[in-house]
Design a protein around this motif. Sequence first.
Motif, PDB file in Angstrom:
ATOM      1  N   ASP A  45      -6.834  -1.275  -6.805  1.00 28.86           N
ATOM      2  CA  ASP A  45      -6.777  -2.725  -6.638  1.00 28.86           C
ATOM      3  C   ASP A  45      -6.133  -3.127  -5.313  1.00 28.86           C
ATOM      4  OD1 ASP A  45      -7.989  -3.003  -9.082  1.00 28.86           O
ATOM      5  OD2 ASP A  45      -6.151  -3.526 -10.167  1.00 28.86           O
ATOM      6  N   CYS A  46      -5.218  -2.297  -4.823  1.00 28.97           N
ATOM      7  CA  CYS A  46      -4.524  -2.605  -3.566  1.00 28.97           C
ATOM      8  C   CYS A  46      -5.317  -2.182  -2.333  1.00 28.97           C
ATOM      9  CB  CYS A  46      -3.150  -1.946  -3.549  1.00 28.97           C
ATOM     10  SG  CYS A  46      -1.973  -2.667  -4.722  1.00 28.97           S
ATOM     11  N   GLY A  47      -6.425  -1.474  -2.531  1.00 25.56           N
ATOM     12  CA  GLY A  47      -7.283  -1.118  -1.414  1.00 25.56           C
ATOM     13  C   GLY A  47      -7.099   0.268  -0.851  1.00 25.56           C
ATOM     14  N   GLU A 218       9.645   6.239   4.439  1.00 25.03           N
ATOM     15  CA  GLU A 218      10.549   5.144   4.777  1.00 25.03           C
ATOM     16  C   GLU A 218      10.373   3.981   3.809  1.00 25.03           C
ATOM     17  OE1 GLU A 218       6.669   4.184   6.825  1.00 25.03           O
ATOM     18  OE2 GLU A 218       7.862   6.004   6.533  1.00 25.03           O
ATOM     19  N   THR A 219      11.248   3.016   3.900  1.00 24.60           N
ATOM     20  CA  THR A 219      11.074   1.793   3.131  1.00 24.60           C
ATOM     21  C   THR A 219      10.294   0.790   3.981  1.00 24.60           C
ATOM     22  OG1 THR A 219      13.215   0.965   3.907  1.00 24.60           O
ATOM     23  CG2 THR A 219      13.193   2.129   1.809  1.00 24.60           C
ATOM     24  N   GLY A 220       9.560  -0.095   3.310  1.00 24.87           N
ATOM     25  CA  GLY A 220       8.791  -1.097   4.035  1.00 24.87           C
ATOM     26  C   GLY A 220       7.497  -0.544   4.602  1.00 24.87           C
ATOM     27  N   GLU A 258       3.654  -4.363  -1.931  1.00 27.35           N
ATOM     28  CA  GLU A 258       3.854  -3.741  -0.618  1.00 27.35           C
ATOM     29  C   GLU A 258       2.650  -2.893  -0.221  1.00 27.35           C
ATOM     30  OE1 GLU A 258       8.485  -2.768  -0.066  1.00 27.35           O
ATOM     31  OE2 GLU A 258       7.625  -1.900  -1.890  1.00 27.35           O
ATOM     32  N   LEU A 259       2.095  -2.152  -1.186  1.00 21.96           N
ATOM     33  CA  LEU A 259       0.913  -1.352  -0.877  1.00 21.96           C
ATOM     34  C   LEU A 259      -0.246  -2.242  -0.459  1.00 21.96           C
ATOM     35  CD1 LEU A 259      -0.579   1.344  -0.737  1.00 21.96           C
ATOM     36  CD2 LEU A 259      -1.086   1.096  -3.193  1.00 21.96           C
ATOM     37  N   LEU A 262       0.392  -3.427   2.985  1.00 17.89           N
ATOM     38  CA  LEU A 262       0.192  -2.340   3.942  1.00 17.89           C
ATOM     39  C   LEU A 262      -1.286  -2.153   4.257  1.00 17.89           C
ATOM     40  CD1 LEU A 262       1.154   0.109   5.599  1.00 17.89           C
ATOM     41  CD2 LEU A 262       0.992   1.475   3.499  1.00 17.89           C
ATOM     42  N   VAL A 263      -2.111  -2.092   3.219  1.00 18.01           N
ATOM     43  CA  VAL A 263      -3.553  -1.910   3.430  1.00 18.01           C
ATOM     44  C   VAL A 263      -4.107  -3.065   4.260  1.00 18.01           C
ATOM     45  CG1 VAL A 263      -5.809  -1.771   2.312  1.00 18.01           C
ATOM     46  CG2 VAL A 263      -3.854  -0.540   1.330  1.00 18.01           C
ATOM     47  N   LYS A 264      -3.721  -4.269   3.928  1.00 16.10           N
ATOM     48  CA  LYS A 264      -4.188  -5.448   4.670  1.00 16.10           C
ATOM     49  C   LYS A 264      -3.752  -5.378   6.131  1.00 16.10           C
ATOM     50  CE  LYS A 264      -3.791 -10.512   4.691  1.00 16.10           C
ATOM     51  NZ  LYS A 264      -3.159 -11.685   4.015  1.00 16.10           N
TER      52      LYS A 264
END
Length: 359
Positions: A45-47, A218-220, A258-259, A262-264
């Motif tokens: 769903d997140c890509g 890492e975070t973010g 966040e995922l 990130l993909v976007k």
Amino acid sequence: MAGEFELCPGRRVGGDHPCFIIAEIGQNHQGDLDIAKRMIRMAKDCGADCAKFQKSELEYKFNKKALERPYTSKHSWGKTYGEHKRHLEFSHDQYRELKKYAEEIGIFFTASGMDEMAVEFLHELDVPFFKVGSGDTNNFPYLEKTAKKGRPMVISSGMQSMNTMHQVYQIVKPINPNFCFLQCTSAYPLQPEDVNLRVISAYQSAFPDIPIGYSGHETGIAISVAAVAMGAKVLERHVTLDKTWKGSDHQASLEPNELAELVKAIRTVEKAMGSPIKQLLPCEMACNEKLGKSVVAKVAIPEGAILTLDMLTVKVGEPKGFPPESIFDLVGQKIKRNIEEDETITEQVVDNHVKKVKC
């Protein structure tokens, strides 16, 4: 083409192909098959392009004393490390069920084979590619046997030196040309000062005929986006449904929002990389028409005068005339009629003007 290959059926990596995004579920499923399926669905769903797990045959990955070692961490699922790992390890039938589910919803499925017997099972499971975790990158017999299976390989490089990575290349390349390296630092969570994204560039120079990627802890999302901007063709990030869950990997993992972000962001950056050719673009025409400057007369110039630099200046002019970069070419040209002060210099007022063709 050098530096690209088919990682999954119909999905090439390297060259100008989009970055292949791996959602590393690992063992963040807490040993629960339903949670694992929810995480596969979340990755889809997140890509993300692929949902990845970690498969171990524990007696082949650990010796007896390692499995019997007391494990008192707050993240422990058992009194010994063996009990802890067995809680988190899915059976072969469960893996078959997870792969079938991933296929049904339309996302690639694979796992890191954490030992040679796990690789044998994943080969039988018919995963599209093998992921080699950093802990096995300097395990040369493992690498050789895995490469001989003939499936594409994604090889992380945490805890390794450049000299070791050259050895890995020399072992794998003659057997199986379809592999890539991921820059990786094995710390959870990873601090920015230990990421060393410049290793991506070093790998690109040292191994120009294979794609290079990044595996981040890492975070973010900012560092991972930067890795793609630097040319990472495969990106792996740990994912979770809840960072507060028990388990040492959750803190360094991305939650669903966040995922998705990130993909976007990666797809936006890929569009923004664009062309290396610098030129006036159609989207800039409106701004150029409104604010682009022209050469205008600094003083009144009589008919027949030969232009000198002190007769000319640059302003936003109406109508448009010669662009600013032509001002030096106009010096020495003859004027065909009287020009008023502040008037735009156009082609029609310059005697025998020949328009230069830009190369």
